[in-house]
Design a protein around this motif. Structure first.
Motif, PDB file in Angstrom:
ATOM      1  N   ALA A 127       0.574  -5.064  -8.260  1.00 49.93           N
ATOM      2  CA  ALA A 127       0.901  -3.575  -8.446  1.00 49.93           C
ATOM      3  C   ALA A 127      -0.224  -3.091  -7.563  1.00 49.93           C
ATOM      4  N   VAL A 128       0.225  -1.712  -7.516  1.00 43.18           N
ATOM      5  CA  VAL A 128      -0.752  -0.737  -6.408  1.00 43.18           C
ATOM      6  C   VAL A 128      -2.158  -0.762  -6.988  1.00 43.18           C
ATOM      7  N   PRO A 129      -3.231  -1.212  -6.040  1.00 41.72           N
ATOM      8  CA  PRO A 129      -4.443  -1.072  -6.597  1.00 41.72           C
ATOM      9  C   PRO A 129      -4.872   0.453  -6.977  1.00 41.72           C
ATOM     10  N   LYS A 130      -5.448   0.670  -7.987  1.00 40.76           N
ATOM     11  CA  LYS A 130      -5.770   1.940  -8.433  1.00 40.76           C
ATOM     12  C   LYS A 130      -7.110   2.436  -8.078  1.00 40.76           C
ATOM     13  N   ASP A 131      -8.078   1.489  -7.526  1.00 39.83           N
ATOM     14  CA  ASP A 131      -9.380   2.150  -7.416  1.00 39.83           C
ATOM     15  C   ASP A 131      -9.821   2.152  -6.023  1.00 39.83           C
ATOM     16  N   LEU A 132      -8.958   2.502  -4.810  1.00 30.00           N
ATOM     17  CA  LEU A 132      -9.152   2.435  -3.555  1.00 30.00           C
ATOM     18  C   LEU A 132      -9.779   3.864  -3.134  1.00 30.00           C
ATOM     19  N   PRO A 133     -10.530   3.899  -1.909  1.00 33.71           N
ATOM     20  CA  PRO A 133     -11.031   5.302  -1.713  1.00 33.71           C
ATOM     21  C   PRO A 133      -9.912   6.364  -1.698  1.00 33.71           C
TER      22      PRO A 133
ATOM     23  N   TYR B  31       4.290  -7.223   1.853  1.00 31.62           N
ATOM     24  CA  TYR B  31       4.458  -8.631   1.491  1.00 31.62           C
ATOM     25  C   TYR B  31       3.407  -9.215   0.533  1.00 31.62           C
ATOM     26  N   ASN B  32       3.656  -8.448  -0.635  1.00 30.76           N
ATOM     27  CA  ASN B  32       2.999  -8.695  -1.905  1.00 30.76           C
ATOM     28  C   ASN B  32       4.176  -9.144  -3.031  1.00 30.76           C
ATOM     29  N   LYS B  33       3.504  -8.871  -4.280  1.00 31.60           N
ATOM     30  CA  LYS B  33       4.520  -9.148  -5.312  1.00 31.60           C
ATOM     31  C   LYS B  33       4.634  -7.897  -6.242  1.00 31.60           C
ATOM     32  N   ILE B  34       4.531  -6.646  -5.762  1.00 35.87           N
ATOM     33  CA  ILE B  34       4.606  -5.557  -6.617  1.00 35.87           C
ATOM     34  C   ILE B  34       6.092  -5.412  -6.946  1.00 35.87           C
ATOM     35  N   PHE B  35       6.318  -5.119  -8.270  1.00 32.03           N
ATOM     36  CA  PHE B  35       7.737  -4.907  -8.825  1.00 32.03           C
ATOM     37  C   PHE B  35       8.128  -3.624  -9.408  1.00 32.03           C
ATOM     38  N   LYS B  36       6.962  -2.553  -9.391  1.00 36.37           N
ATOM     39  CA  LYS B  36       7.197  -1.557 -10.055  1.00 36.37           C
ATOM     40  C   LYS B  36       6.062  -0.428  -9.321  1.00 36.37           C
ATOM     41  N   VAL B  37       6.672   0.808  -9.024  1.00 33.06           N
ATOM     42  CA  VAL B  37       5.883   1.938  -8.731  1.00 33.06           C
ATOM     43  C   VAL B  37       5.795   2.607  -9.937  1.00 33.06           C
ATOM     44  N   GLU B  38       4.632   3.222 -10.407  1.00 32.27           N
ATOM     45  CA  GLU B  38       4.178   4.069 -11.496  1.00 32.27           C
ATOM     46  C   GLU B  38       3.690   5.334 -11.145  1.00 32.27           C
ATOM     47  N   VAL B  39       3.871   6.171 -11.970  1.00 34.10           N
ATOM     48  CA  VAL B  39       3.269   7.565 -11.706  1.00 34.10           C
ATOM     49  C   VAL B  39       1.889   7.478 -11.550  1.00 34.10           C
ATOM     50  N   GLU B  40       1.027   6.761 -12.272  1.00 32.29           N
ATOM     51  CA  GLU B  40      -0.356   6.804 -12.067  1.00 32.29           C
ATOM     52  C   GLU B  40      -0.785   5.859 -10.794  1.00 32.29           C
ATOM     53  N   ASP B  41       0.089   5.459 -10.121  1.00 32.93           N
ATOM     54  CA  ASP B  41      -0.354   4.605  -9.002  1.00 32.93           C
ATOM     55  C   ASP B  41      -1.173   5.472  -8.116  1.00 32.93           C
ATOM     56  N   PHE B  42      -0.288   6.772  -7.469  1.00 33.09           N
ATOM     57  CA  PHE B  42      -0.978   7.360  -6.368  1.00 33.09           C
ATOM     58  C   PHE B  42      -1.739   8.619  -6.775  1.00 33.09           C
ATOM     59  N   ILE B  43      -2.035   8.627  -7.958  1.00 29.18           N
ATOM     60  CA  ILE B  43      -2.932   9.898  -8.453  1.00 29.18           C
ATOM     61  C   ILE B  43      -4.205  10.003  -7.768  1.00 29.18           C
ATOM     62  N   ARG B  44      -4.857   9.099  -7.332  1.00 26.35           N
ATOM     63  CA  ARG B  44      -6.025   9.179  -6.675  1.00 26.35           C
ATOM     64  C   ARG B  44      -5.862   9.490  -5.097  1.00 26.35           C
ATOM     65  N   TYR B  45      -4.794   9.259  -4.320  1.00 27.84           N
ATOM     66  CA  TYR B  45      -4.436   8.811  -3.290  1.00 27.84           C
ATOM     67  C   TYR B  45      -3.626  10.419  -2.448  1.00 27.84           C
ATOM     68  N   LYS B  46      -4.149  11.542  -3.024  1.00 30.13           N
ATOM     69  CA  LYS B  46      -3.241  12.862  -2.534  1.00 30.13           C
ATOM     70  C   LYS B  46      -3.306  13.083  -1.040  1.00 30.13           C
ATOM     71  N   ASN B  47      -4.233  12.129  -0.211  1.00 33.92           N
ATOM     72  CA  ASN B  47      -4.285  12.668   1.232  1.00 33.92           C
ATOM     73  C   ASN B  47      -3.274  11.548   2.040  1.00 33.92           C
ATOM     74  N   LEU B  48      -2.804  10.758   1.215  1.00 35.61           N
ATOM     75  CA  LEU B  48      -1.848   9.751   1.995  1.00 35.61           C
ATOM     76  C   LEU B  48      -0.696  10.062   2.755  1.00 35.61           C
ATOM     77  N   GLN B  49      -0.836   9.724   4.051  1.00 38.45           N
ATOM     78  CA  GLN B  49       0.205  10.153   4.939  1.00 38.45           C
ATOM     79  C   GLN B  49       1.315   9.001   5.422  1.00 38.45           C
ATOM     80  N   ARG B  50       0.865   7.926   5.147  1.00 37.99           N
ATOM     81  CA  ARG B  50       1.776   6.724   5.749  1.00 37.99           C
ATOM     82  C   ARG B  50       1.652   5.737   4.435  1.00 37.99           C
ATOM     83  N   LEU B  51       2.627   5.236   4.035  1.00 37.87           N
ATOM     84  CA  LEU B  51       2.503   4.152   2.847  1.00 37.87           C
ATOM     85  C   LEU B  51       3.579   3.267   3.074  1.00 37.87           C
ATOM     86  N   SER B  52       3.137   1.962   3.181  1.00 37.90           N
ATOM     87  CA  SER B  52       4.041   0.710   3.546  1.00 37.90           C
ATOM     88  C   SER B  52       4.190  -0.273   2.354  1.00 37.90           C
TER      89      SER B  52
END
Length: 358
Positions: A212-218, A228-249
């Motif tokens: 899953a997408v880590p929830k406690d990154l800066p 190259y991970n094993k993430i199977f779903k993107v959920e609403v709460e995954d990016f709540i903390r990361y409003k400044n993201l410009q590039r996501l892979s």
């Protein structure tokens, strides 16, 4: 000029396989380093030559190159005014307390591709000017203690780190780039508060067994690499903390769905990589992302594309033009895609549909 250096670091940090670092190329950015460090002393002595040099090493003004020498220990008699030390591709197993004693002017330390499994807690004492610390391709099982406080880039790619403890990066307030890819971390190995105090711009955690997408990154991150991970779903709460993201892979995962509203949490995103997953439809919400310019969706299982999947419905609504949309290697019939679907793409070459082959 600081931006130029950061961009070069990001390029290096995102490499999937080991690449030898050319230290002399980095020295050409010396003026950038001095500007960042805020130190003016000895800036006129760059042309001074060493009277001493470790056995088997090559020394030039303020650079000590000891790569590919079969070293099992940090060499002695390193000149005290060294800015860069290159120890790549050796057999060093341990960094002892006094290995870098007196090297308080050091800017870059490159220990890539050794056998380091142990670093003394006081090994980096008084190295307050150190900005670049490369420890990738070693055998570390944990983040070293007491890292230099002014580090701007840390690389731990492909070690054996399976746990990041709370406050592991405490005091590193200037850190811009953190590469942790290819470590056996998994989500359970990241303690709550592991990234406390960081204002990092780039975090790399590819090949890390994440489900899953880590929830406690800066919260400051502008680029996140979770390939190259094993993430199977993107959920609403995954990016709540990361409003400044410009590039996501998120390439090369097992993502089957992107929950409605997930992408709305990253309104400043410019580039999204969702290729090589198991998506059956174009993620909802792309058309509302005003700054999005690149979206990779190739090599999924998308069977149809809607006329409003990428562009705003309302005429005249502001939206940056796409420079790239990839949909090839999907079971979508390109002749069934309405031409207006790509009305907000800057040029015909901005879309790649192609044919689907089983």
């Amino acid at each position: 000029m600081r931006v130029v250096l950061l961009l070069s670091l990001l390029t290096l940090a995102s490499s999937k396989y080991y690449q030898h670092v050319n230290v002399m190329d980095m020295m050409r950015n010396y003026d950038v380093m001095m500007a960042d460090s805020g130190d003016d002393d000895d800036s006129n002595n760059l042309n001074d030559h060493y009277d001493i040099c470790p056995v088997g090493c090559h020394c030039s003004p303020r650079v000590v190159q000891c790569s590919d020498q079969g070293l099992i220990n940090i060499p002695a008699k390193i000149p005290a005014d060294s800015l860069m030390i290159d120890l790549q591709n050796n057999d060093i197993t341990e960094i002892k307390e006094d290995d870098f004693k007196g090297l308080d002017k050091l800017y870059g330390l490159f220990l890539i591709n050794n056998r380091i499994s142990k670093i003394h807690p006081r090994a980096f004492k008084n190295m307050n000017r150190l900005r670049l610390l490369y420890l990738s391709y070693n055998m570390l099982t944990e983040i070293p203690a007491n890292l230099p406080p002014n580090i701007i880039e840390l690389r731990f790619h492909e070690n054996r780190i399976n746990k990041i403890q709370r406050d592991a990066f405490k005091g590193l307030r200037k850190l811009h780039v953190l590469e942790l890819g290819a470590n056996p971390l998994a989500n359970g190995g990241i303690e709550l508060g592991a990234f406390n105090g960081l204002s990092t711009l780039y975090v790399g955690m590819s090949e890390s067994r994440l489900t899953a997408v880590p929830k406690d990154l800066p919260t400051s991150i502008t680029e996140l690499n979770l390939e190259y991970n094993k993430i199977f779903k993107v959920e609403v709460e995954d990016f709540i903390r990361y409003k400044n993201l410009q590039r996501l892979s998120l390439s090369f995962n097992q993502i089957r769905s992107v929950e409605n509203g997930s992408l709305a949490k990253i309104p400043n995103i410019r580039e999204i990589h969702l290729d090589n997953n198991n998506l059956k439809k174009v993620p909802v919400g792309l058309s509302s992302l005003r700054y999005l310019q690149v979206i990779f969706l190739h090599a999924n299982k998308i069977t149809s594309v809607g006329v409003n999947d990428f562009c705003p419905i309302r005429f005249g609504e502001k939206k940056n033009l796409y420079s790239g949309i990839s949909l090839f290697a999907n079971p979508v019939k390109y002749w069934d895609v309405h031409p207006a679907t790509f009305r907000c793409v800057g040029g015909r070459r901005g879309v790649q549909l192609g044919n689907f082959r089983k």
